[in-house]
Motif scaffolding. Structure first.
Motif, PDB file in Angstrom:
ATOM      1  N   HIS A 137     -29.202 -87.914  65.779  1.00 38.85           N
ATOM      2  CA  HIS A 137     -28.642 -88.364  64.501  1.00 38.85           C
ATOM      3  C   HIS A 137     -27.148 -88.660  64.635  1.00 38.85           C
ATOM      4  O   HIS A 137     -26.661 -89.679  64.141  1.00 38.85           O
ATOM      5  CB  HIS A 137     -28.885 -87.309  63.410  1.00 38.85           C
ATOM      6  N   GLN A 138     -26.424 -87.784  65.300  1.00 38.68           N
ATOM      7  CA  GLN A 138     -24.984 -87.977  65.444  1.00 38.68           C
ATOM      8  C   GLN A 138     -24.666 -89.258  66.206  1.00 38.68           C
ATOM      9  O   GLN A 138     -23.754 -90.001  65.837  1.00 38.68           O
ATOM     10  CB  GLN A 138     -24.362 -86.760  66.137  1.00 38.68           C
ATOM     11  N   VAL A 139     -25.425 -89.532  67.244  1.00 34.89           N
ATOM     12  CA  VAL A 139     -25.221 -90.758  68.037  1.00 34.89           C
ATOM     13  C   VAL A 139     -25.527 -91.983  67.178  1.00 34.89           C
ATOM     14  O   VAL A 139     -24.776 -92.969  67.197  1.00 34.89           O
ATOM     15  CB  VAL A 139     -26.087 -90.722  69.317  1.00 34.89           C
ATOM     16  N   ALA A 140     -26.605 -91.930  66.420  1.00 36.86           N
ATOM     17  CA  ALA A 140     -26.979 -93.070  65.570  1.00 36.86           C
ATOM     18  C   ALA A 140     -25.921 -93.326  64.502  1.00 36.86           C
ATOM     19  O   ALA A 140     -25.530 -94.477  64.269  1.00 36.86           O
ATOM     20  CB  ALA A 140     -28.341 -92.827  64.918  1.00 36.86           C
ATOM     21  N   LEU A 141     -25.445 -92.264  63.863  1.00 39.21           N
ATOM     22  CA  LEU A 141     -24.429 -92.431  62.823  1.00 39.21           C
ATOM     23  C   LEU A 141     -23.136 -92.995  63.414  1.00 39.21           C
ATOM     24  O   LEU A 141     -22.552 -93.931  62.854  1.00 39.21           O
ATOM     25  CB  LEU A 141     -24.170 -91.104  62.108  1.00 39.21           C
ATOM     26  N   LEU A 176     -17.185 -96.311  54.738  1.00 39.14           N
ATOM     27  CA  LEU A 176     -17.558 -95.745  56.030  1.00 39.14           C
ATOM     28  C   LEU A 176     -17.110 -94.289  56.148  1.00 39.14           C
ATOM     29  O   LEU A 176     -17.832 -93.462  56.713  1.00 39.14           O
ATOM     30  CB  LEU A 176     -17.003 -96.595  57.168  1.00 39.14           C
ATOM     31  N   ALA A 177     -15.944 -93.960  55.590  1.00 36.94           N
ATOM     32  CA  ALA A 177     -15.490 -92.564  55.597  1.00 36.94           C
ATOM     33  C   ALA A 177     -16.444 -91.700  54.770  1.00 36.94           C
ATOM     34  O   ALA A 177     -16.797 -90.584  55.168  1.00 36.94           O
ATOM     35  CB  ALA A 177     -14.060 -92.465  55.064  1.00 36.94           C
ATOM     36  N   GLN A 178     -16.863 -92.233  53.638  1.00 40.69           N
ATOM     37  CA  GLN A 178     -17.812 -91.505  52.790  1.00 40.69           C
ATOM     38  C   GLN A 178     -19.145 -91.318  53.510  1.00 40.69           C
ATOM     39  O   GLN A 178     -19.741 -90.243  53.467  1.00 40.69           O
ATOM     40  CB  GLN A 178     -18.024 -92.252  51.471  1.00 40.69           C
ATOM     41  N   LEU A 179     -19.606 -92.357  54.199  1.00 40.05           N
ATOM     42  CA  LEU A 179     -20.871 -92.261  54.929  1.00 40.05           C
ATOM     43  C   LEU A 179     -20.774 -91.203  56.033  1.00 40.05           C
ATOM     44  O   LEU A 179     -21.699 -90.407  56.222  1.00 40.05           O
ATOM     45  CB  LEU A 179     -21.255 -93.617  55.514  1.00 40.05           C
ATOM     46  N   ARG A 180     -19.664 -91.169  56.747  1.00 38.89           N
ATOM     47  CA  ARG A 180     -19.469 -90.160  57.800  1.00 38.89           C
ATOM     48  C   ARG A 180     -19.534 -88.754  57.189  1.00 38.89           C
ATOM     49  O   ARG A 180     -20.228 -87.873  57.698  1.00 38.89           O
ATOM     50  CB  ARG A 180     -18.129 -90.349  58.507  1.00 38.89           C
ATOM     51  N   THR A 181     -18.835 -88.564  56.082  1.00 40.66           N
ATOM     52  CA  THR A 181     -18.823 -87.258  55.409  1.00 40.66           C
ATOM     53  C   THR A 181     -20.224 -86.869  54.950  1.00 40.66           C
ATOM     54  O   THR A 181     -20.654 -85.723  55.148  1.00 40.66           O
ATOM     55  CB  THR A 181     -17.853 -87.291  54.216  1.00 40.66           C
ATOM     56  N   GLN A 226     -22.505 -83.699  56.003  1.00 34.56           N
ATOM     57  CA  GLN A 226     -23.055 -82.800  54.979  1.00 34.56           C
ATOM     58  C   GLN A 226     -24.567 -82.704  55.099  1.00 34.56           C
ATOM     59  O   GLN A 226     -25.144 -81.623  54.921  1.00 34.56           O
ATOM     60  CB  GLN A 226     -22.670 -83.293  53.581  1.00 34.56           C
ATOM     61  N   PHE A 227     -25.221 -83.818  55.390  1.00 31.43           N
ATOM     62  CA  PHE A 227     -26.671 -83.830  55.580  1.00 31.43           C
ATOM     63  C   PHE A 227     -27.067 -82.902  56.728  1.00 31.43           C
ATOM     64  O   PHE A 227     -28.005 -82.111  56.610  1.00 31.43           O
ATOM     65  CB  PHE A 227     -27.142 -85.266  55.829  1.00 31.43           C
ATOM     66  N   GLU A 228     -26.352 -82.978  57.821  1.00 29.82           N
ATOM     67  CA  GLU A 228     -26.648 -82.109  58.963  1.00 29.82           C
ATOM     68  C   GLU A 228     -26.475 -80.636  58.600  1.00 29.82           C
ATOM     69  O   GLU A 228     -27.340 -79.807  58.913  1.00 29.82           O
ATOM     70  CB  GLU A 228     -25.757 -82.465  60.152  1.00 29.82           C
ATOM     71  N   ARG A 229     -25.368 -80.309  57.929  1.00 32.34           N
ATOM     72  CA  ARG A 229     -25.122 -78.907  57.549  1.00 32.34           C
ATOM     73  C   ARG A 229     -26.170 -78.418  56.550  1.00 32.34           C
ATOM     74  O   ARG A 229     -26.696 -77.302  56.685  1.00 32.34           O
ATOM     75  CB  ARG A 229     -23.715 -78.744  56.975  1.00 32.34           C
ATOM     76  N   ALA A 230     -26.476 -79.242  55.544  1.00 35.44           N
ATOM     77  CA  ALA A 230     -27.467 -78.841  54.532  1.00 35.44           C
ATOM     78  C   ALA A 230     -28.846 -78.670  55.164  1.00 35.44           C
ATOM     79  O   ALA A 230     -29.586 -77.739  54.818  1.00 35.44           O
ATOM     80  CB  ALA A 230     -27.516 -79.874  53.406  1.00 35.44           C
TER      81      ALA A 230
END
Length: 181
Positions: free
Chosen positions: A19-23, A122-127, A131-135
């Motif tokens: 997921h991190q690589v794709a994002l 893009l900054a919002q999408l990164r954030t 958040q998705f990963e942490r949640a």
């Protein structure tokens, strides 16, 4: 002797990394677009990169909401059809890294009118991705079974995170075609 990592944890870490690589790939591709391409559809009748980015942000918001509150998107199809799609289509998609042609986004994650600048979006999408990963990590640790997809039903966390990565890759491919047009 090094401690062994349970196989489920290794799979989860692998899904998170995917997921991190794709994002990161999507964010880099979107940032590299010429300024005028941000608000121009990638093909006639298709979404603009700004709308695609909003769609991804909306998707994250829905899944973060599910992980934290349990609220899900409305299920589509019958339970039997969802099971069949999850059994037959989802593994095919994850293996071949392809979305079916003409797949329509659920109403809850269709873009409206994107606001703000490209950098803000893009900054919002990164954030939201972080958040998705942490949640997801928190919900997974709390014993929640996974995420609900409107066409597949409940998907375990590993496959859900991998599907999120595939979804981002799918849209990165669209904006990459925009760059080369």
């Amino acid at each position: 002797m090094p401690a062994t990592v349970p196989r489920t944890d290794a799979r989860w870490r692998s899904a998170l990394e995917e997921h991190q690589v794709a994002l990161a790939g999507y964010l880099n591709a979107a940032a590299a677009l010429p300024a005028d391409a941000w608000t121009t559809p990638w093909q006639p009748g298709k979404w603009t990169p700004a709308e695609i980015t909003e769609h991804l942000a909306l998707t994250y918001r829905v899944f973060i909401g599910e992980a934290t509150t349990g609220a899900t998107m409305k299920l589509k199809l019958t339970p039997f059809r969802r099971r069949m799609l999850k059994l037959l289509l989802l593994p095919h998609m994850l293996f071949h890294r392809k979305f079916p042609k003409g797949a329509r986004a659920p109403r809850e994650v269709r873009p409206h009118t994107p606001g703000g600048t490209r950098d803000e979006a893009l900054a919002q999408l990164r954030t939201l991705g972080e958040q998705f990963e942490r949640a997801s990590e928190t919900a997974r640790g709390a014993g929640k079974p996974g995420l609900t997809h409107p066409y597949f039903g409940l998907i375990d966390w590993n496959r859900g995170m991998r599907f999120a990565a595939l979804h981002i890759e799918h849209h990165r491919g669209q904006i990459a075609r925009k760059r080369s047009a």
